[in-house]
Design a protein around this motif. Structure first.
Motif, PDB file in Angstrom:
ATOM      1  N   GLY B  67       0.797  -1.220   0.000  1.00  0.00           N
ATOM      2  CA  GLY B  67       0.000   0.000   0.000  1.00  0.00           C
ATOM      3  C   GLY B  67       0.833   1.274   0.000  1.00  0.00           C
ATOM      4  O   GLY B  67       0.274   2.367  -0.074  1.00  0.00           O
ATOM      5  N   SER B  68       2.160   1.149   0.060  1.00  0.00           N
ATOM      6  CA  SER B  68       2.986   2.370   0.076  1.00  0.00           C
ATOM      7  C   SER B  68       2.938   3.061  -1.273  1.00  0.00           C
ATOM      8  O   SER B  68       2.895   2.413  -2.318  1.00  0.00           O
ATOM      9  CB  SER B  68       4.449   2.024   0.392  1.00  0.00           C
ATOM     10  N   SER B  69       2.984   4.386  -1.265  1.00  0.00           N
ATOM     11  CA  SER B  69       3.001   5.148  -2.519  1.00  0.00           C
ATOM     12  C   SER B  69       3.667   6.486  -2.245  1.00  0.00           C
ATOM     13  O   SER B  69       4.015   6.801  -1.099  1.00  0.00           O
ATOM     14  CB  SER B  69       1.563   5.365  -3.003  1.00  0.00           C
ATOM     15  N   GLU B  70       3.820   7.270  -3.312  1.00  0.00           N
ATOM     16  CA  GLU B  70       4.413   8.607  -3.179  1.00  0.00           C
ATOM     17  C   GLU B  70       3.661   9.424  -2.120  1.00  0.00           C
ATOM     18  O   GLU B  70       4.263  10.106  -1.289  1.00  0.00           O
ATOM     19  CB  GLU B  70       4.323   9.357  -4.519  1.00  0.00           C
ATOM     20  N   SER B  71       2.353   9.331  -2.208  1.00  0.00           N
ATOM     21  CA  SER B  71       1.543  10.164  -1.298  1.00  0.00           C
ATOM     22  C   SER B  71       1.349   9.503   0.065  1.00  0.00           C
ATOM     23  O   SER B  71       1.056  10.186   1.049  1.00  0.00           O
ATOM     24  CB  SER B  71       0.182  10.448  -1.943  1.00  0.00           C
ATOM     25  N   MET B  72       1.490   8.169   0.133  1.00  0.00           N
ATOM     26  CA  MET B  72       1.252   7.465   1.390  1.00  0.00           C
ATOM     27  C   MET B  72       2.422   6.543   1.714  1.00  0.00           C
ATOM     28  O   MET B  72       2.290   5.325   1.665  1.00  0.00           O
ATOM     29  CB  MET B  72      -0.033   6.609   1.277  1.00  0.00           C
ATOM     30  N   PRO B  73       3.604   7.099   2.005  1.00  0.00           N
ATOM     31  CA  PRO B  73       4.747   6.233   2.280  1.00  0.00           C
ATOM     32  C   PRO B  73       4.578   5.429   3.574  1.00  0.00           C
ATOM     33  O   PRO B  73       3.798   5.824   4.440  1.00  0.00           O
ATOM     34  CB  PRO B  73       5.924   7.207   2.397  1.00  0.00           C
ATOM     35  N   SER B  74       5.291   4.292   3.663  1.00  0.00           N
ATOM     36  CA  SER B  74       5.456   3.608   4.946  1.00  0.00           C
ATOM     37  C   SER B  74       6.753   4.121   5.560  1.00  0.00           C
ATOM     38  O   SER B  74       7.641   4.618   4.851  1.00  0.00           O
ATOM     39  CB  SER B  74       5.587   2.099   4.776  1.00  0.00           C
TER      40      SER B  74
END
Lengths: 409, 409
Positions: B67-74
């Motif tokens: 689920g990690s992404s540019e806007s929602m990093p882990s």
């Protein structure tokens, strides 16, 4: 800052930057196989030096045989027999003939040979059952090689048939272009030699050093495997500078992943008049490749992954090395056609080198199956029979398309 | 009485008669290039011996990145850095990560690597901007080579990449099939060596001896050029019998035109248990070829014409030699496709070997132009880039047809 360059830009720039080095060395004819001819070869005599028969039969004036047939033979008087390796000293007059073996010298006056099977000998007369035209069954003086003709151009790769012809010309030694002297270093703290039987954790045995040196040997370059150097600036600096002095080309392998490529490029920059031409190529596999020039010498930083290293050697570096050495061989790359058995994606702007394994399908069509090993899985290269190229301009290949597979030698 | 045999019959009979000779010899790995592997090679360890990263980045539990992404990093805690060539001794727990270089060993627990470019390091925490799946950017233990797997089969020709993989396996010497020992004699009263600069009338210099020996060398056979023997029964008898004792194969060239072939076949018949298998082949060029067997040894009488001799060597004899030696390489003969620029006649029942010169035509199609030298005109073979085959079953080729041209090496 360095930008990744496309394969076509890399080739164009490197071909322009590395001008041809021309240094000849003389070798015995029988040792010249596979080397690059360093001089034009000009024919200095006519071969054959005399009109020669290509069959066993009878030397004739062709005019004497005109109209001859099974039912209407001509009859000629036998005035002698030509022996192999002997001068034909009896000239022939019309109405006469002489027995002649394959390779024998035609007697003066004769201009054709009737094959033995179309003749019948009765005492000193022979029946001719077939008409021959002037020149038939004869190789004329100079028909194979003409005095003054340039038969071989500088830059060709010498093949067995070329050696045969050079021998026929009375040439016992030839000038070849001195093979480039190329040093190969493997770098990396984790790399050990193949003689290490029990690997400690984290160690891998050197693949690139052996594979690259063998590839250079295959093309008759003077490759030298300089061994494994630890990723230590000082040691690598000393080794590279020493090899640089002694060799025309230095190939470092393993030093171009992010972890160590800074060391490699830093050391390359310390070489005299160093110029890093390429620092990243738009090719898959093989992107992290460094190509540099230092006083006319070529310095290569190969990718560390063995598959990438060998693909880059085959596809990018070998053509540059051939060019540096002045190889002028025609390059119709031998290939086989095959049907690709799946879709292959590719980015435009990037060259993809896809290794494939070939099997014979129905209808005698070859089927190509991609050997999709990751760059670090070297056995994929061993299982492959060859590779095909998806050029920069092409986005992908559809299943069922016909592709050209370049076979590994 | 002998009958001319078709190429397919000749090949079938010779393959059946000459069973595989298997004698191995051990050579250093780096000297094995181009030779035939004499043993199966079985993998005796897993390669890699540990899970290895294929990129520079961070070793992770893949699950931590889902689920990690540019806007929602882990965000993961950095608990260490893996060094190249060192064991990863700190295991990883969920929520943690360790910095890892390309080729580095994954710490216990981790199952994937996030590429550096999708991360951002802030003190002891790293932001992960992309999800990775389990196994991503990792070569698993044994993924390249699995313990117990047969990776190379006896009979393959060893290539550069094979040498690389053998090195990676810790193999420093290999058993190769001992190359066949092959003696080459040129016969003929008219033949002199290339060192003779001024030919007497009727003399020609040896072409076949040099070209055939070079061809054998190209394929790593142990070829020996035994020189020129006059067409004298006693001398030839002594020479052939002596070479027969010392070599696996004896090739006589020049002794198979009608003039001298009787001497050649007479002498071959005096060898122990001699059996003349072939005395004339339905092929053009190259018809007057002799193939004989004597106690498992192969004796060849090549046509005297150099072009015929080399065509027969390439097309008939080399496959028999490879078979005798146990070569098992896949043979997808590399070829290029070209358009033939004229009609070519051929008789059914006869194989025609047509030498061609290639040029690049419009639309990037290769054009093949037959090099129609007579059999005695050797330069035709030098001018040619390759050849194509008109098989027994085909009567001729029409201008404009697409043909497969086999390129000379």
């Amino acid at each position: 800052m360095f930008y990744v360059k496309t394969v076509s830009v890399v080739m164009e720039e490197c071909f322009a930057k590395f001008t041809r080095k021309q240094e000849n060395v003389t070798v015995a004819l029988e040792d010249s196989l596979g080397f690059i001819l360093g001089e034009d070869i000009i024919v200095s005599e006519n071969i054959p030096g005399f009109d020669r028969s290509t069959v066993d039969g009878f030397a004739v004036y062709a005019e004497d045989t005109f109209g001859s047939s099974e039912s209407m033979p001509s009859f000629l008087k036998v005035t002698g027999e030509i022996l192999m390796g002997r001068e034909a000293d009896n000239p022939l007059h019309m109405g006469q003939t002489q027995k002649i073996p394959t390779g024998g010298m035609l007697p003066a006056g004769s201009n054709a040979v009737v094959m033995q099977e179309y003749t019948e000998l009765l005492d000193d007369m022979v029946s001719i059952y077939k008409s021959v035209s002037p020149g038939e069954n004869v190789i004329k003086v100079g028909e194979d090689l003409k005095d003054g003709q340039t038969i071989f151009k500088k830059g060709i790769r010498i093949r067995p048939q070329d050696i045969g012809l050079l021998a026929a010309m009375g040439i016992v030694s030839v000038n070849i272009i001195k093979p480039l002297k190329i040093a190969v270093i493997s770098t990396g703290d984790e790399i050990v030699g193949p003689e290490v039987q029990h690997l400690a954790f984290g160690q891998v045995r050197d693949t690139n050093g052996y594979a690259v040196t063998a590839l250079l040997k295959q093309y008759n370059f003077q490759g030298y495997y300089a061994g494994i150097i630890k990723d230590d600036y000082d040691t690598l600096y000393t080794t590279v500078h020493k090899l640089y002095e002694q060799y025309d080309v230095v190939i470092l392998s393993g030093g171009s992943s992010v972890g160590t490529k800074d060391v490699t490029s830093k050391i390359i920059e310390t070489l005299p008049n160093a110029e890093i031409l390429v620092h990243g190529i738009a090719i898959k596999p093989g992107k992290p490749t460094i190509i540099a020039k230092s006083n006319g010498k070529l310095i290569i930083g190969l990718p560390g992954h063995p598959v990438s290293a060998l693909v880059i050697m085959q596809h990018i570096i070998l053509p540059i090395l051939h060019h540096m050495q002045g190889t002028e061989s025609k390059t119709f790359l031998p290939a086989v056609q095959a049907i690709i058995n799946q879709n292959i994606d590719s980015q435009t702007g990037r060259t993809d080198i896809i290794r494939v394994r070939l099997t014979m399908g129905e209808d005698q069509h070859l089927i190509a199956e991609p050997e999709r090993g990751k760059a670090g899985v070297f056995s994929s290269l061993v299982k492959a029979d060859g590779y095909f190229i998806i050029p920069e301009s092409v986005e992908g290949i559809e299943k069922g398309s016909m592709i050209d597979v370049l076979l590994y030698d």
